[in-house]
Design an enzyme around this catalytic site. Structure first.
Site, PDB file in Angstrom:
ATOM      1  N   GLY A  46       3.931   7.731  -5.988  1.00 45.67           N
ATOM      2  CA  GLY A  46       4.101   6.953  -7.211  1.00 45.67           C
ATOM      3  C   GLY A  46       4.259   5.492  -6.879  1.00 45.67           C
ATOM      4  O   GLY A  46       4.696   5.135  -5.774  1.00 45.67           O
ATOM      5  N   GLN A  51       6.448  -3.166  -8.127  1.00 49.41           N
ATOM      6  CA  GLN A  51       6.403  -2.968  -6.677  1.00 49.41           C
ATOM      7  C   GLN A  51       5.253  -3.725  -6.021  1.00 49.41           C
ATOM      8  O   GLN A  51       5.232  -3.876  -4.797  1.00 49.41           O
ATOM      9  CB  GLN A  51       6.289  -1.474  -6.341  1.00 49.41           C
ATOM     10  CG  GLN A  51       7.553  -0.686  -6.686  1.00 49.41           C
ATOM     11  CD  GLN A  51       7.404   0.755  -6.276  1.00 49.41           C
ATOM     12  OE1 GLN A  51       6.869   1.563  -7.026  1.00 49.41           O
ATOM     13  NE2 GLN A  51       7.869   1.075  -5.086  1.00 49.41           N
ATOM     14  N   CYS A  88      11.183   5.865  -1.575  1.00 46.85           N
ATOM     15  CA  CYS A  88      10.526   4.838  -2.384  1.00 46.85           C
ATOM     16  C   CYS A  88       9.784   3.883  -1.469  1.00 46.85           C
ATOM     17  O   CYS A  88      10.329   3.481  -0.428  1.00 46.85           O
ATOM     18  CB  CYS A  88      11.581   4.083  -3.190  1.00 46.85           C
ATOM     19  SG  CYS A  88      10.913   2.760  -4.213  1.00 46.85           S
ATOM     20  N   LEU A  89       8.571   3.517  -1.829  1.00 44.90           N
ATOM     21  CA  LEU A  89       7.787   2.598  -1.008  1.00 44.90           C
ATOM     22  C   LEU A  89       8.492   1.250  -0.847  1.00 44.90           C
ATOM     23  O   LEU A  89       8.255   0.540   0.128  1.00 44.90           O
ATOM     24  CB  LEU A  89       6.390   2.387  -1.611  1.00 44.90           C
ATOM     25  CG  LEU A  89       5.501   3.635  -1.672  1.00 44.90           C
ATOM     26  CD1 LEU A  89       4.177   3.301  -2.340  1.00 44.90           C
ATOM     27  CD2 LEU A  89       5.264   4.218  -0.288  1.00 44.90           C
ATOM     28  N   HIS A 130      11.618   8.376 -11.689  1.00 44.64           N
ATOM     29  CA  HIS A 130      11.769   7.367 -10.630  1.00 44.64           C
ATOM     30  C   HIS A 130      10.920   6.127 -10.952  1.00 44.64           C
ATOM     31  O   HIS A 130      11.410   4.996 -10.873  1.00 44.64           O
ATOM     32  CB  HIS A 130      11.354   7.995  -9.291  1.00 44.64           C
ATOM     33  CG  HIS A 130      11.366   7.055  -8.127  1.00 44.64           C
ATOM     34  ND1 HIS A 130      12.155   7.257  -7.019  1.00 44.64           N
ATOM     35  CD2 HIS A 130      10.659   5.911  -7.883  1.00 44.64           C
ATOM     36  CE1 HIS A 130      11.945   6.273  -6.150  1.00 44.64           C
ATOM     37  NE2 HIS A 130      11.048   5.456  -6.646  1.00 44.64           N
ATOM     38  N   GLU A 131       9.656   6.353 -11.321  1.00 46.19           N
ATOM     39  CA  GLU A 131       8.769   5.214 -11.611  1.00 46.19           C
ATOM     40  C   GLU A 131       9.193   4.514 -12.893  1.00 46.19           C
ATOM     41  O   GLU A 131       9.151   3.283 -12.979  1.00 46.19           O
ATOM     42  CB  GLU A 131       7.305   5.669 -11.699  1.00 46.19           C
ATOM     43  CG  GLU A 131       6.745   6.293 -10.433  1.00 46.19           C
ATOM     44  CD  GLU A 131       7.018   5.492  -9.171  1.00 46.19           C
ATOM     45  OE1 GLU A 131       7.070   4.239  -9.231  1.00 46.19           O
ATOM     46  OE2 GLU A 131       7.216   6.115  -8.120  1.00 46.19           O
ATOM     47  N   HIS A 134      11.842   2.011 -12.293  1.00 46.85           N
ATOM     48  CA  HIS A 134      11.390   0.726 -11.741  1.00 46.85           C
ATOM     49  C   HIS A 134      11.117  -0.281 -12.849  1.00 46.85           C
ATOM     50  O   HIS A 134      11.314  -1.487 -12.675  1.00 46.85           O
ATOM     51  CB  HIS A 134      10.098   0.916 -10.932  1.00 46.85           C
ATOM     52  CG  HIS A 134      10.307   1.337  -9.511  1.00 46.85           C
ATOM     53  ND1 HIS A 134      11.007   0.590  -8.604  1.00 46.85           N
ATOM     54  CD2 HIS A 134       9.874   2.431  -8.825  1.00 46.85           C
ATOM     55  CE1 HIS A 134      11.009   1.201  -7.420  1.00 46.85           C
ATOM     56  NE2 HIS A 134      10.334   2.330  -7.534  1.00 46.85           N
TER      57      HIS A 134
HETATM   58 CO    CO Z   1      10.082   3.730  -6.026  1.00 44.95          CO
END
Ligand code: CO
Length: 163
Positions: A46, A51, A88-89, A130-131, A134
């Site tokens: 995701g 991000q 998470c990236l 989660h997304e 963000h």
């Molecule tokens: Co994330």
């Protein structure tokens, strides 16, 4: 399509609320294409626009070979709970368990401007939440428990390989 830099924790864009996407134009579609390529390159499941430095309400989730693109998403219903490990990236090398609903129903727009709605359970529900977080400036790590490093999570594999 182009790879974009992934913004990491500490950058203030990740702590800000993202803005509605008012017009879905070629520029928005290009950003979505770049997000998808960037997410795949990083082996993510995701990615949200903040991000890649874009303060707009849109994200992509790719689970079990299905790609979900959501613009201006909104969680309509949620039920149950689960508390599984996430990463998470934007928070490389750290993992932690976060309490999430077991089920969510989410709506948004696709890149054609059509309303779409998805129901998700388990891992997919976690990914949507989660997304979506963000877009409200929330990172999983700030509410995670049992936080572990990659080494604690997956063992000392690199060192083993060197021996
Ligand atoms: Co994330």
């Amino acid at each position: 399509m182009a790879l974009r830099n992934i913004v990491e924790r500490g950058d203030e864009i990740l702590a800000k609320k993202a803005k509605e996407v008012k017009v879905i134009d070629d520029h928005v579609c290009m950003i979505l294409d770049d997000m998808l390529e960037t997410m795949r390159e990083a082996n993510g499941v995701g990615i949200a626009a903040p991000q890649v430095g874009v303060r707009r309400r849109m994200f992509i989730v790719e689970v079990d070979g299905v790609t979900y693109e959501l613009i201006n998403p909104r969680i309509l219903e949620q039920s149950g709970s689960q508390c599984e490990y996430e990463g998470c990236l934007s928070v490389p090398g750290l993992y932690g368990r976060v309490e999430r609903p077991m089920y969510v129903k989410i709506e948004g727009l696709n890149r054609k401007g059509e309303r779409v709605e998805y129901e998700a359970e388990g891992f997919l529900a976690t990914a949507f939440c989660h997304e979506n977080d963000h877009l409200d400036g929330e990172l999983f790590i700030d509410k995670a428990v049992d936080v572990k490093t990659a080494e604690e999570m997956y063992g000392d594999e690199e060192d083993d390989a060197e021996e």
